[in-house]
Design a protein around this motif. Sequence first.
Motif, PDB file in Angstrom:
ATOM      1  N   SER A  55      -4.958   4.309  11.955  1.00 14.63           N
ATOM      2  CA  SER A  55      -4.255   3.976  13.464  1.00 14.63           C
ATOM      3  C   SER A  55      -5.133   2.484  13.951  1.00 14.63           C
ATOM      4  O   SER A  55      -4.569   1.607  14.463  1.00 14.63           O
ATOM      5  CB  SER A  55      -4.026   4.836  14.571  1.00 14.63           C
ATOM      6  N   LEU A  58      -4.249  -0.496  11.975  1.00 13.74           N
ATOM      7  CA  LEU A  58      -2.904  -0.741  12.417  1.00 13.74           C
ATOM      8  C   LEU A  58      -2.862  -1.619  13.821  1.00 13.74           C
ATOM      9  O   LEU A  58      -2.291  -2.806  13.925  1.00 13.74           O
ATOM     10  CB  LEU A  58      -1.752   0.330  12.554  1.00 13.74           C
ATOM     11  N   ASP A 176       2.966   3.560  12.388  1.00  9.98           N
ATOM     12  CA  ASP A 176       1.756   4.328  12.575  1.00  9.98           C
ATOM     13  C   ASP A 176       1.992   5.763  12.573  1.00  9.98           C
ATOM     14  O   ASP A 176       2.667   6.503  13.566  1.00  9.98           O
ATOM     15  CB  ASP A 176       0.793   3.941  13.973  1.00  9.98           C
TER      16      ASP A 176
END
Lengths: 241, 432
Positions: A55, A58, A176
């Motif tokens: 995450s 991203l 995500d």
Amino acid sequence: MRWGFLDNKLVQVVDVQHAYAGESAGDSWVLCGISLTVHQGEFVAIHGRSGTGKSTLLHIVGGILAPRRGRVLIGGQDLFQLGDRALSHFRNRTLGFVFQNYYLAPSLTALENVMVPALLSGEPVHRARHRAMDALDQVGLAAKAKARPGDLSGGQMQRVAIARALVNHPALLLADEPTGNLDEQTGGEIMDLLASYQRARGLTILMATHDPSVELHATSQLYLIGGKLQAGTGAVESAAN
Amino acid sequence: MKLGQVIFFLRRNLKRRRGRTLAAIGAVAVAIAVFHLAAALALVLRSDVLNKVERIFPERTMIVRARAIELGPLAFAPALLTARITPEIAQRLAALPGVESVWPQLPLNMPALATGSLAGYEGSTDIVAYGVPREMVAADVIGKRGFTYSDSPTSPMPVIVSRFFVDMFNLGLAEGQGLPKLTDQAVIGRHFQMVLGASLLTVEAPADRVRKIECEIVGLTDNPSLLGVTAPIEYVREFNRWYQGEKAAENYAQLHLTLRSMEHYDAAAKTVESLGLQVVGQRETARRLRLAINGAALVLLAFGAAILALAAINIINTFALIMLERRGEIGLLRAVGATRLGAMALLVGESVVLGLAGATVGSGAAWGIAIALNRALARWLPPFSLAPSRWLDERASLFLFCAALGLIGSALATAPMVWKAVRRWPADLLRE
């Protein structure tokens, strides 16, 4: 701002390192020198256990978190050298983000949630409403336009989130764990939906996921282990190069 | 972000938290209303009441009198032992640097009765009368007759009466006897007879020592030195001459000396005292009254400001809690493309709308209360010269000021914490 895609390279992550401030044991480094290039039209899946930094990666690529070190180039532009207006423009027009927890505003209807990026792009309300309705229709939820998130299932909420992410026709979609909170069947439907967008529009997708069904759709797969990316199947430039 | 888009978000956000929105508006409304009423009272104190006090006790005017010998509570100024105030002394003082005017006050040196009817009440009363120059009371003259001397036997003598007489009638005789109360308009133009040489307290005087003068009231004064009946000085001079001879014609009771500015006060007072006279200054009285009134106004404003401060603290605390709850929302807005300023516009805009709505409601209600209270008190209270013309300031400018205060105060109370939030990276806000 126009994003030129140099040599078809949409995203270039250059030696990105990131840590979260720790209370007693010092900083906790989750990304230890990530380099990655994603070409236009690719569907890149990043696998890894929970807490490995998928995450975080991203978020950094999406310009919603600044790395401690390293650069992110989108269409050749260094993302974190941009001012607030330019960065916000990138997030609104070039990027669509689908979060694991959907992050739908509970007080807005499904239609109004999808309208938000369109409104932020400067569209007048009636045009934003029209575009949002189109986007909802494409994810098969036109009938649920007036429903509030509390009245929708997990899969329906994720579809609304996808419609919101794509309402401004971005070049890049970051997802995500989009199926992380969904059952297998629903997750499969969501994955199919994203893949269909990728094929139909030439959308570039960078997805962090545990979902094995992504193998059916991803053009390449990477593994985030120990803060470093390792190649999976498919053509990818790795940190080793 | 365009206005239409801001309104889109504001409407939905305010509707979503209807209860909290109404509570916030209510809290601001109450605080602004209290401040508005306190300010309205303070403004009237500072304007109406202070103006009245400064008119009654003008700081730049000193009263010059003969020195008095004080024996306990009594004061005597026997002519043999104290300096007289003559026209020469008046001229001398008028020539001093910084002196704007010197007006003599000539007493009527004989007993006098006023007889007539007033609001159905027939009666006679002993009076005290003075003569003063026309210029001294020009501001108090309303009647068409004017305050000028006329040697025509048919023309009534113009007089000015103390407002305190009217107050005493209204608050005393009228209240006690159930008579109608008098306003200024009811008194101006009234005629009565002044009987010179006569008094209710003495035996009847011989006919050649009594003279009847027709008088017409042409004005009202609140000068505390002119408590009786005041006529043009030429008339009083003539009456004194007739009753007591030439010596009494120009024996002034006191002089009203007005300065151009206060910097000449001490020098003028020293000159007066060097002439064997005394100064009855209104400077100290005026200063004390001004201090008291300003102090009262300040206390009222401080009270109002304290209420506002409490409301502001309330708003800040409430908004801080709201900001905690809405971190994710701010993070999402920023993640999908809102700029920092755009997100600020939305969040501070909400606070501004609440502040403006609350301030408009509160200040509007206070404005209405001020108007209604002024009308009610004007009807209910008896006319009294020292009472202000209104009890609460009811100008629209105070309403506009309070509305602006609500708007600006809300923005200032919330902008810093909103700015702190929108500056953070969206991912950090989403994670919390």
